[in-house]
Design a protein around this motif. Sequence first.
Motif, PDB file in Angstrom:
ATOM      1  N   GLY A 113       0.821  -1.212   0.000  1.00 49.20           N
ATOM      2  CA  GLY A 113       0.000   0.000   0.000  1.00 49.20           C
ATOM      3  C   GLY A 113       0.852   1.258   0.000  1.00 49.20           C
ATOM      4  N   LYS A 114       1.899   1.271   0.802  1.00 49.66           N
ATOM      5  CA  LYS A 114       2.781   2.435   0.870  1.00 49.66           C
ATOM      6  C   LYS A 114       3.537   2.645  -0.442  1.00 49.66           C
ATOM      7  CE  LYS A 114       3.516   2.146   5.885  1.00 49.66           C
ATOM      8  NZ  LYS A 114       4.492   1.835   6.966  1.00 49.66           N
ATOM      9  N   LEU A 115       4.031   1.555  -1.029  1.00 51.35           N
ATOM     10  CA  LEU A 115       4.772   1.669  -2.282  1.00 51.35           C
ATOM     11  C   LEU A 115       3.879   2.160  -3.420  1.00 51.35           C
ATOM     12  CD1 LEU A 115       6.900  -1.626  -2.108  1.00 51.35           C
ATOM     13  CD2 LEU A 115       7.756   0.722  -1.869  1.00 51.35           C
ATOM     14  N   VAL A 116       2.649   1.660  -3.457  1.00 51.80           N
ATOM     15  CA  VAL A 116       1.711   2.086  -4.500  1.00 51.80           C
ATOM     16  C   VAL A 116       1.372   3.564  -4.339  1.00 51.80           C
ATOM     17  CG1 VAL A 116      -0.638   1.805  -5.389  1.00 51.80           C
ATOM     18  CG2 VAL A 116       0.766  -0.214  -4.885  1.00 51.80           C
ATOM     19  N   GLU A 117       1.137   3.995  -3.108  1.00 52.76           N
ATOM     20  CA  GLU A 117       0.817   5.412  -2.866  1.00 52.76           C
ATOM     21  C   GLU A 117       2.001   6.288  -3.254  1.00 52.76           C
ATOM     22  OE1 GLU A 117      -1.729   8.415  -2.119  1.00 52.76           O
ATOM     23  OE2 GLU A 117      -2.178   6.261  -2.104  1.00 52.76           O
ATOM     24  N   ARG A 118       3.192   5.839  -2.919  1.00 46.24           N
ATOM     25  CA  ARG A 118       4.412   6.585  -3.254  1.00 46.24           C
ATOM     26  C   ARG A 118       4.581   6.710  -4.767  1.00 46.24           C
ATOM     27  NH1 ARG A 118       9.517   4.308  -4.205  1.00 46.24           N
ATOM     28  NH2 ARG A 118      11.321   5.672  -3.856  1.00 46.24           N
ATOM     29  N   ALA A 119       4.125   5.699  -5.516  1.00 41.07           N
ATOM     30  CA  ALA A 119       4.275   5.699  -6.974  1.00 41.07           C
ATOM     31  C   ALA A 119       3.163   6.435  -7.701  1.00 41.07           C
ATOM     32  CB  ALA A 119       4.345   4.262  -7.475  1.00 41.07           C
ATOM     33  N   GLY A 120       2.156   6.932  -6.943  1.00 43.56           N
ATOM     34  CA  GLY A 120       1.083   7.693  -7.587  1.00 43.56           C
ATOM     35  C   GLY A 120      -0.314   7.241  -7.254  1.00 43.56           C
ATOM     36  N   GLY A 121      -0.448   6.224  -6.405  1.00 41.25           N
ATOM     37  CA  GLY A 121      -1.772   5.765  -6.011  1.00 41.25           C
ATOM     38  C   GLY A 121      -2.582   5.298  -7.209  1.00 41.25           C
ATOM     39  N   LYS A 122      -3.814   5.797  -7.296  1.00 45.75           N
ATOM     40  CA  LYS A 122      -4.695   5.395  -8.398  1.00 45.75           C
ATOM     41  C   LYS A 122      -4.282   6.010  -9.727  1.00 45.75           C
ATOM     42  CE  LYS A 122      -8.742   4.549  -5.487  1.00 45.75           C
ATOM     43  NZ  LYS A 122     -10.154   4.910  -5.189  1.00 45.75           N
ATOM     44  N   GLN A 123      -3.391   6.986  -9.687  1.00 53.30           N
ATOM     45  CA  GLN A 123      -2.878   7.620 -10.915  1.00 53.30           C
ATOM     46  C   GLN A 123      -1.476   7.085 -11.240  1.00 53.30           C
ATOM     47  OE1 GLN A 123      -4.666   9.784  -8.561  1.00 53.30           O
ATOM     48  NE2 GLN A 123      -6.327   9.200  -9.957  1.00 53.30           N
ATOM     49  N   GLY A 124      -1.391   5.808 -11.556  1.00 53.78           N
ATOM     50  CA  GLY A 124      -0.125   5.244 -12.012  1.00 53.78           C
ATOM     51  C   GLY A 124       0.687   4.506 -10.984  1.00 53.78           C
ATOM     52  N   GLY A 125       0.125   4.281  -9.782  1.00 51.61           N
ATOM     53  CA  GLY A 125       0.872   3.555  -8.758  1.00 51.61           C
ATOM     54  C   GLY A 125       1.032   2.077  -9.060  1.00 51.61           C
ATOM     55  N   ILE A 126       0.172   1.562  -9.922  1.00 57.57           N
ATOM     56  CA  ILE A 126       0.301   0.196 -10.442  1.00 57.57           C
ATOM     57  C   ILE A 126       0.133   0.268 -11.954  1.00 57.57           C
ATOM     58  CG2 ILE A 126      -0.652  -2.141 -10.498  1.00 57.57           C
ATOM     59  CD1 ILE A 126      -1.682  -1.755  -7.687  1.00 57.57           C
ATOM     60  N   VAL A 127       1.014  -0.396 -12.687  1.00 54.39           N
ATOM     61  CA  VAL A 127       0.894  -0.473 -14.148  1.00 54.39           C
ATOM     62  C   VAL A 127       0.890  -1.939 -14.558  1.00 54.39           C
ATOM     63  CG1 VAL A 127       1.996   1.763 -14.527  1.00 54.39           C
ATOM     64  CG2 VAL A 127       3.390  -0.310 -14.518  1.00 54.39           C
ATOM     65  N   ALA A 128       0.248  -2.224 -15.694  1.00 57.49           N
ATOM     66  CA  ALA A 128       0.176  -3.596 -16.191  1.00 57.49           C
ATOM     67  C   ALA A 128       0.387  -3.579 -17.702  1.00 57.49           C
ATOM     68  CB  ALA A 128      -1.169  -4.228 -15.838  1.00 57.49           C
ATOM     69  N   PRO A 129       1.616  -3.750 -18.165  1.00 58.21           N
ATOM     70  CA  PRO A 129       1.868  -3.736 -19.612  1.00 58.21           C
ATOM     71  C   PRO A 129       1.087  -4.841 -20.329  1.00 58.21           C
ATOM     72  CG  PRO A 129       3.925  -3.550 -18.386  1.00 58.21           C
ATOM     73  CD  PRO A 129       2.869  -3.907 -17.393  1.00 58.21           C
ATOM     74  N   LYS A 130       0.391  -4.461 -21.379  1.00 61.34           N
ATOM     75  CA  LYS A 130      -0.421  -5.406 -22.156  1.00 61.34           C
ATOM     76  C   LYS A 130      -0.096  -5.236 -23.633  1.00 61.34           C
ATOM     77  CE  LYS A 130      -3.943  -3.513 -20.102  1.00 61.34           C
ATOM     78  NZ  LYS A 130      -3.391  -2.956 -18.868  1.00 61.34           N
ATOM     79  N   GLY A 131      -0.224  -6.331 -24.383  1.00 60.87           N
ATOM     80  CA  GLY A 131       0.091  -6.244 -25.792  1.00 60.87           C
ATOM     81  C   GLY A 131       0.018  -7.593 -26.471  1.00 60.87           C
ATOM     82  N   PRO A 132       0.363  -7.644 -27.754  1.00 56.28           N
ATOM     83  CA  PRO A 132       0.253  -8.883 -28.515  1.00 56.28           C
ATOM     84  C   PRO A 132       1.340  -9.881 -28.145  1.00 56.28           C
ATOM     85  CG  PRO A 132       1.313  -7.192 -29.837  1.00 56.28           C
ATOM     86  CD  PRO A 132       0.869  -6.519 -28.566  1.00 56.28           C
TER      87      PRO A 132
END
Length: 290
Positions: free
Chosen positions: A178-197
């Motif tokens: 939770g702390k790391l995600v908040e530090r990285a931007g919370g709901k605005q980019g605190g978690i990313v999930a690369p998707k593609g072909p």
Amino acid sequence: MRLSQQQLEQFDRDGYLFFPGLFTPEETRNLNDAVPELYNRREAYNVREKGSDAVRTNFAAHMYSEPFARLARHPRMIEPVEDLFGEKLYMHQFKINGKMAFEGDVWQWHQDYGTWLNDDLMPTERAMNVAIFLDEVNDYNGPLMFIPGSHKKGVVEARHDLTTTSYPLWTVDNELIGKLVERAGGKQGGIVAPKGPAGSMILFHSCLVHASSSNISPWNRVSVYLSLCAVSNHIRRHKRPEYIAHRDFTPIECLPDDCLLKDYPVDLPWKNGLPASALQTSLDELKLAA
């Protein structure tokens, strides 16, 4: 394939680089076609899901499968990591992770280096994963999730989870996530999930905190992971069997860029079966000595 200065700076900031569609459909198909036969084998190197026959992880395919032996020497996967570390690499681990449709289980939040340090005594984090999608990765089939910049924290506290899934992992607790995600931007980019072909590639730092949810979609999400380590940073302990954590620290020599399309010769030392030595650990040696 070499990294630009901009890409080096982006990796330093975010802890990962994403290359959508880096490998062609034909290149990826040649790899994907080899997976079912490997998964059907009843060998120690196939770890199956808890309570299911679906393969969670296949280890060391580069030691007994020609297509994956060539991938293990592919310049598009090897050269970028050489750029980042400034030295030659060896293969610490090679996995084909099968997050299969309806059956692929969760991978808890963790750092790869946490496991490599605690289990293998790898001296520093000068190792990382390069992943290639063998299937399309979308919102629904359990994409990898990263916390951008979390590698900057270095090695974080983790506990050895032996029960959640069929594969033991050094995992990070929810409060710190939770702390790391908040530090990285919370709901605005605190978690990313690369998707593609299929054919897309991700390169990510060994201290980048990541996870993936279960796959209850009707689409497989199979990916290959090359865990590449600087030769000078080789592991110091053989607590795990060799098919999981390799002990050959010979520098990787790349094949030509078209190696997934042409039959370049490769060594397959385990082609005729898993040797007894690949199952032995330093713990076995201690038992014998006692």
